[in-house]
Scaffold this motif. Structure first.
Motif, mmCIF file in Angstrom:
data_model
loop_
_atom_site.group_PDB
_atom_site.id
_atom_site.type_symbol
_atom_site.label_atom_id
_atom_site.label_comp_id
_atom_site.label_asym_id
_atom_site.label_seq_id
_atom_site.Cartn_x
_atom_site.Cartn_y
_atom_site.Cartn_z
ATOM 1 N N VAL A 31 0.706 -1.191 -0.139
ATOM 2 C CA VAL A 31 0.080 0.080 0.033
ATOM 3 C C VAL A 31 0.645 1.164 0.009
ATOM 4 O O VAL A 31 0.584 2.232 -0.739
ATOM 5 C CB VAL A 31 -1.086 -0.183 1.296
ATOM 6 N N THR A 32 1.975 1.150 0.758
ATOM 7 C CA THR A 32 2.942 2.435 0.626
ATOM 8 C C THR A 32 3.428 2.440 -0.592
ATOM 9 O O THR A 32 3.661 3.767 -1.208
ATOM 10 C CB THR A 32 3.922 2.158 1.816
ATOM 11 N N VAL A 33 3.936 1.558 -1.224
ATOM 12 C CA VAL A 33 4.300 1.586 -2.797
ATOM 13 C C VAL A 33 3.185 2.211 -3.609
ATOM 14 O O VAL A 33 3.533 3.216 -4.239
ATOM 15 C CB VAL A 33 4.871 0.366 -3.092
ATOM 16 N N VAL A 34 2.076 1.747 -3.566
ATOM 17 C CA VAL A 34 0.895 2.312 -4.302
ATOM 18 C C VAL A 34 0.758 3.781 -4.167
ATOM 19 O O VAL A 34 0.506 4.602 -4.944
ATOM 20 C CB VAL A 34 -0.228 1.397 -4.010
ATOM 21 N N GLU A 35 0.833 4.115 -2.770
ATOM 22 C CA GLU A 35 0.649 5.444 -2.237
ATOM 23 C C GLU A 35 1.467 6.385 -2.856
ATOM 24 O O GLU A 35 1.333 7.581 -3.457
ATOM 25 C CB GLU A 35 0.388 5.859 -0.913
ATOM 26 N N THR A 36 2.764 6.006 -2.697
ATOM 27 C CA THR A 36 4.013 6.608 -3.170
ATOM 28 C C THR A 36 4.012 6.832 -4.742
ATOM 29 O O THR A 36 4.033 8.114 -5.349
ATOM 30 C CB THR A 36 5.418 5.971 -3.029
ATOM 31 N N LYS A 37 3.738 6.063 -5.567
ATOM 32 C CA LYS A 37 3.486 5.810 -6.910
ATOM 33 C C LYS A 37 2.335 6.730 -7.430
ATOM 34 O O LYS A 37 2.414 7.813 -8.362
ATOM 35 C CB LYS A 37 3.161 4.787 -7.614
ATOM 36 N N CYS A 38 1.248 6.748 -6.697
ATOM 37 C CA CYS A 38 0.022 7.887 -6.958
ATOM 38 C C CYS A 38 0.533 9.170 -6.690
ATOM 39 O O CYS A 38 0.070 10.011 -7.497
ATOM 40 C CB CYS A 38 -1.107 7.331 -6.241
ATOM 41 N N ASN A 39 1.128 9.585 -5.498
ATOM 42 C CA ASN A 39 1.536 10.705 -5.170
ATOM 43 C C ASN A 39 2.371 11.378 -6.209
ATOM 44 O O ASN A 39 2.504 12.679 -6.819
ATOM 45 C CB ASN A 39 2.208 10.861 -3.742
ATOM 46 N N VAL A 40 3.395 10.518 -6.781
ATOM 47 C CA VAL A 40 4.361 10.952 -7.703
ATOM 48 C C VAL A 40 3.691 11.334 -9.216
ATOM 49 O O VAL A 40 4.092 12.188 -9.655
ATOM 50 C CB VAL A 40 5.433 9.906 -7.712
ATOM 51 N N ASN A 41 2.921 10.358 -9.462
ATOM 52 C CA ASN A 41 2.356 10.402 -10.875
ATOM 53 C C ASN A 41 1.179 11.488 -10.779
ATOM 54 O O ASN A 41 0.962 12.152 -11.904
ATOM 55 C CB ASN A 41 1.556 9.314 -11.136
ATOM 56 N N HIS A 42 0.387 11.842 -9.642
ATOM 57 C CA HIS A 42 -0.610 12.599 -9.858
ATOM 58 C C HIS A 42 -0.253 13.993 -9.160
ATOM 59 O O HIS A 42 -1.088 14.884 -8.832
ATOM 60 C CB HIS A 42 -1.917 12.127 -9.258
ATOM 61 N N GLY A 43 0.943 14.273 -8.421
ATOM 62 C CA GLY A 43 1.231 15.557 -7.982
ATOM 63 C C GLY A 43 0.660 15.507 -6.697
ATOM 64 O O GLY A 43 0.456 16.665 -6.085
ATOM 65 N N GLY A 44 0.466 14.723 -5.966
ATOM 66 C CA GLY A 44 -0.281 14.703 -4.621
ATOM 67 C C GLY A 44 0.754 15.094 -3.546
ATOM 68 O O GLY A 44 1.877 15.200 -3.661
ATOM 69 N N GLN A 45 0.097 15.320 -2.438
ATOM 70 C CA GLN A 45 1.302 15.778 -1.271
ATOM 71 C C GLN A 45 1.324 14.416 -0.340
ATOM 72 O O GLN A 45 0.798 13.663 -0.123
ATOM 73 C CB GLN A 45 0.514 16.955 -0.624
#
Length: 75
Positions: A61-75
């Protein structure tokens, strides 16, 4: 047979049966205690396995959250 002899024989029989009952209850108690001890060990193994699986899911889940944040510009 006299009453005294009959009473003595009956008391002896009752004492013998009581001793046998106590022995059987002790044997059953020992078997139950052994099974409970075995179950306790099994529960510890299961708890360790579940802990490892939960940690693995947390990493994913941490890896998925990190990728989402990187790809979508989240914080």
């Amino acid at each position: 047979m006299t009453d005294t002899l009959l009473l003595t024989l009956a008391a002896s029989l009752v004492a013998t049966l009581f001793g046998l009952l106590i022995a059987i209850l002790g044997w059953l108690g020992n078997k139950i205690y052994t099974k409970l001890d075995e179950m306790s060990g099994t529960m510890h193994k299961i708890a360790g396995d579940l802990h490892d699986r939960i940690n693995g899911l947390d990493r994913r889940v941490t890896v998925v959250e990190t990728k989402c944040n990187v790809n979508h510009g989240g914080q």
